[in-house]
Design a protein around this motif. Structure first.
Motif, PDB file in Angstrom:
ATOM      1  N   LEU A   1      11.759  68.161 -87.374  1.00  0.00           N
ATOM      2  CA  LEU A   1      11.022  67.018 -86.843  1.00  0.00           C
ATOM      3  C   LEU A   1      11.947  65.808 -86.786  1.00  0.00           C
TER       4      LEU A   1
ATOM      5  N   LEU B   1       8.203  68.755 -77.921  1.00  0.00           N
ATOM      6  CA  LEU B   1       8.640  67.571 -78.646  1.00  0.00           C
ATOM      7  C   LEU B   1       8.134  66.345 -77.892  1.00  0.00           C
ATOM      8  N   LEU B   2       7.339  65.516 -78.572  1.00  0.00           N
ATOM      9  CA  LEU B   2       6.686  64.387 -77.923  1.00  0.00           C
ATOM     10  C   LEU B   2       7.226  63.073 -78.455  1.00  0.00           C
ATOM     11  N   ASP B   3       7.370  62.072 -77.564  1.00  0.00           N
ATOM     12  CA  ASP B   3       7.620  60.719 -78.043  1.00  0.00           C
ATOM     13  C   ASP B   3       6.276  60.039 -78.270  1.00  0.00           C
ATOM     14  N   GLU B   4       6.295  58.793 -78.741  1.00  0.00           N
ATOM     15  CA  GLU B   4       5.058  58.127 -79.119  1.00  0.00           C
ATOM     16  C   GLU B   4       4.125  57.936 -77.925  1.00  0.00           C
TER      17      GLU B   4
ATOM     18  N   GLY C   1      16.148  63.555 -89.447  1.00  0.00           N
ATOM     19  CA  GLY C   1      14.753  63.972 -89.456  1.00  0.00           C
ATOM     20  C   GLY C   1      14.405  64.850 -90.641  1.00  0.00           C
TER      21      GLY C   1
ATOM     22  N   LYS D   1      13.291  61.977 -86.234  1.00  0.00           N
ATOM     23  CA  LYS D   1      12.663  60.682 -86.491  1.00  0.00           C
ATOM     24  C   LYS D   1      12.114  60.101 -85.191  1.00  0.00           C
ATOM     25  N   GLY D   2      10.905  59.539 -85.276  1.00  0.00           N
ATOM     26  CA  GLY D   2      10.300  58.917 -84.115  1.00  0.00           C
ATOM     27  C   GLY D   2       9.685  59.880 -83.117  1.00  0.00           C
ATOM     28  N   LYS D   3       9.690  61.177 -83.423  1.00  0.00           N
ATOM     29  CA  LYS D   3       9.141  62.184 -82.511  1.00  0.00           C
ATOM     30  C   LYS D   3       7.986  62.924 -83.186  1.00  0.00           C
ATOM     31  N   ALA D   4       7.313  63.758 -82.399  1.00  0.00           N
ATOM     32  CA  ALA D   4       6.235  64.599 -82.921  1.00  0.00           C
ATOM     33  C   ALA D   4       6.413  66.010 -82.393  1.00  0.00           C
TER      34      ALA D   4
ATOM     35  N   GLU E   1       3.895  59.786 -75.152  1.00  0.00           N
ATOM     36  CA  GLU E   1       3.306  61.077 -74.784  1.00  0.00           C
ATOM     37  C   GLU E   1       2.243  61.499 -75.787  1.00  0.00           C
TER      38      GLU E   1
ATOM     39  N   ARG F   1       3.605  64.800 -87.088  1.00  0.00           N
ATOM     40  CA  ARG F   1       4.499  63.649 -86.992  1.00  0.00           C
ATOM     41  C   ARG F   1       4.594  62.963 -88.347  1.00  0.00           C
TER      42      ARG F   1
END
Length: 597
Positions: free
Chosen positions: A291, A156-159, A232, A293-296, A161, A318
């Motif tokens: 997924l 799980l990635l933030d923007e 999400g 919100k705001g994550k990938a 990353e 995303r």
């Protein structure tokens, strides 16, 4: 009940003429005729649970597994819209000169005062918002360098990353639109014909090798089913990635024939059959996830060939726009209630299942080197959701509401006779329905599942890291598919004999089904089935026969799994691990590490 639909243009023309015929000059002045095109409110028929994707083998990948559809596979949602309009505003159409009709081609024909048209327009716009809601998904396929020292990205990635990952690697980018009424499909695969075998035809004094050509699929293919969730999107993803690896030389096999003439003189006919040396690097994964919100979401697959890592990829999902609301609400004038549309997919999210010969529980599965068109097969498909049961849970006991369903949308509105007369009871029923609908939704628990196949002599040929929803399963087929001539089947006729080559399919990698489930006590129950198939160096055996040439044999190390383990957390909070197979390190082993996200 709905009024009769117009079925023919001629009938529609007569109806329009009748509608245009004024009852009086005063009525004409008060009423306006308008035709509303609501054809955009058609929805796809309820998504089929039969849709599936073949993960293994790629030679029998069939394009019709998407299930053919036609324009007729639509639910007539505009017919339900006309029924709602009649229920809500039915009394207003009883005045002289006012009319409301529905045409089969997706038009509503309304005659009435401007104020009534405004209300009808508001209802149409509400339905358009419901049915045409969509979320935009961006998909990146990131190819990491073979000797990359970049640490493995999190599941799980933030923007920040994500941007760091995208900035340092070669990638492809795709855009997909997710709707509640249909699956999103992106198919960039290629069908490549290859010579896979020879079917020897033999007659009285003649023999010939009939080539058999099959198609191998390579490229990229995604099939995604989605639903809104708390914070999400729920996603069920079937992902297939493949690359052809082909040697220019190919392999030649002598298919000699012995033919005897009527005079009794035997003659050896020398012939040679060429088999292309084709391999397909298969990276196929089907999984159910969430997924936020705001994550990938990041799905990593790593495939080693001949002892070195040749494919190291991260597929990123995303959301970049749009939304799939769980609940739509619109107040009804003078009704003391609302028109409610709830997406039952948010309380019964889409999920996947797997089937095939590798997943048997009661007996050993068929070996992976069986002949083509036989087992093993490994398919993934969408599980059927019981929306009827969810509808009953949400709507039971509501006496003052009319309940309908279009696909997975539940529509609730006051019965026409209660509009304006039983407002307190209507409001109470709607409050009860919304409370039940909300209670059935629950936050998704996301798990980071890492799978590593180990063998001492060749490192780690297969790795995968998948973010998935707890209680659902992941199916993966990661490895290299190839073929070899392993035997000869002798065909004999009255005056001739010939060697018919037998081709078998080979798979070097892992085909696994894994389902992690969390218990109330904090333990993890993990169910694992499938097989690991690791090939050695191919050997060629000369048969020393004038008819037979040689055969090929590839040694195979195999591990078959059908295991269910209850695991306690390791030293790290929210982490479990288990090694199946040869845990001592002398043979094949599968290591599974599960972490809470």
């Amino acid at each position: 009940m709905m009024r009769t639909l117009f079925r023919h243009p001629a009938v529609l023309a007569v109806a329009l003429t009748a509608l245009l015929a004024p009852a009086s000059a005063q009525t004409d002045a008060a009423n306006v005729l308008r035709v509303y095109d609501v054809s955009t409110l058609e929805v796809a028929g309820e998504a089929s649970e039969q849709r599936h994707s073949r993960l293994l083998p790629s030679t029998v990948y069939e394009r019709d597994d998407l299930n053919s559809r036609s324009e007729l596979d639509q639910d007539s949602s505009f017919e339900l819209l006309s029924e709602v309009i009649r229920d809500v505003y039915g009394e207003e159409f009883e005045y002289e000169g006012r009319r409301f009709e529905t045409a089969r081609d997706g038009r509503l024909i309304v005659r009435g005062p401007v104020a009534l048209h405004d209300r009808v327009t508001r209802l149409i716009e509400f339905f358009e918002t419901v049915i045409n809601s969509q979320a935009e998904l961006e998909v990146f396929v990131v190819r990491l360098p073979r000797e990359s020292e970049t640490p493995a990205p999190a599941a799980l990635l933030d923007e920040k990353e994500l941007q760091g990952l995208l900035a340092s690697a070669q990638l492809s980018r795709y855009s997909m639109s997710l709707r509640a009424d249909r699956d999103a499909i992106l198919d960039l695969s290629k069908s490549r014909p290859i010579l896979i075998d020879y079917d020897v035809e033999i007659a009285q004094a003649a023999a010939i090798s009939d080539p058999i050509v099959k198609a191998v699929q390579d490229g990229t293919r995604f099939v995604i089913r989605s639903a809104p969730g708390v914070g999400g999107l729920h996603l069920a993803v079937m992902m297939k990635r493949g690359d052809i690896r082909q040697s220019a030389e190919g392999r030649y096999v002598n298919t000699n024939a012995l033919v005897t003439s009527e005079g009794g003189t035997p003659t050896f006919i020398r012939s040679s059959s060429r088999f292309p040396d084709v391999q397909l690097a298969n990276r196929s994964v089907s999984f159910t996830s969430f997924l936020p919100k705001g994550k990938a979401l990041a799905v990593r697959t790593k495939l080693g060939v001949d002892g070195t890592v040749e494919y190291d990829e991260v597929v990123v999902f995303r959301q970049v726009g749009g939304a799939l609301p769980t609940l739509h609400e619109m107040a009804i004038e003078n009704a003391g209630g609302e028109l409610l549309v709830a997406d039952l997919g948010s309380v019964a999210p889409p999920s996947l299942f797997a089937e095939g010969g590798l997943l048997r529980e009661t007996e050993l599965p068929c070996a992976l080197e069986n002949r083509l068109h036989h087992e093993p097969l490994l398919d993934a498909g969408f599980r059927e959701n019981d929306f009827d049961f969810m509808q009953e849970l949400v709507a039971s006991g509501t006496e003052f509401l009319a309940i309908n369903r279009i696909g997975r949308w539940l529509l609730a509105r006051p019965y026409g006779e209660y509009i304006g007369t039983e407002s307190a009871q209507v409001v109470a029923d709607q409050k009860r329905l919304k409370e039940r609908f909300t209670a059935l939704q629950r936050p998704a628990q996301l798990l980071d599942v890492s799978v590593t196949v180990k063998r001492p002599r060749s490192g780690e040929p297969v790795q995968a890291r998948i973010p998935m929803r707890a209680g659902t399963s992941v199916t993966l087929a990661i490895g290299v598919e190839s073929w070899e001539v392993s035997d000869f089947d002798v065909e004999v006729a009255q005056f001739s004999a010939v060697a018919d080559p037998v081709v078998r399919s080979l798979f070097d990698g892992a085909a696994l089904w894994i389902k992690p489930m969390l218990s109330r006590q904090g333990e993890l129950v993990v169910d694992v089935r499938g097989a690991v198939n690791l090939l050695g160096d191919r050997e060629r055996f000369e048969l020393e026969s004038r008819v037979f040439d040689s055969i090929e044999s590839t040694p195979v190390d195999q591990l078959f799994l059908s295991d269910r383990r209850k695991l306690k957390p390791t030293g790290n909070d929210g982490e479990w691990s288990v090694t199946l197979g040869d845990a001592a390190g002398g043979g094949i082993a599968v290591e599974i590490v599960v972490r809470k996200v």
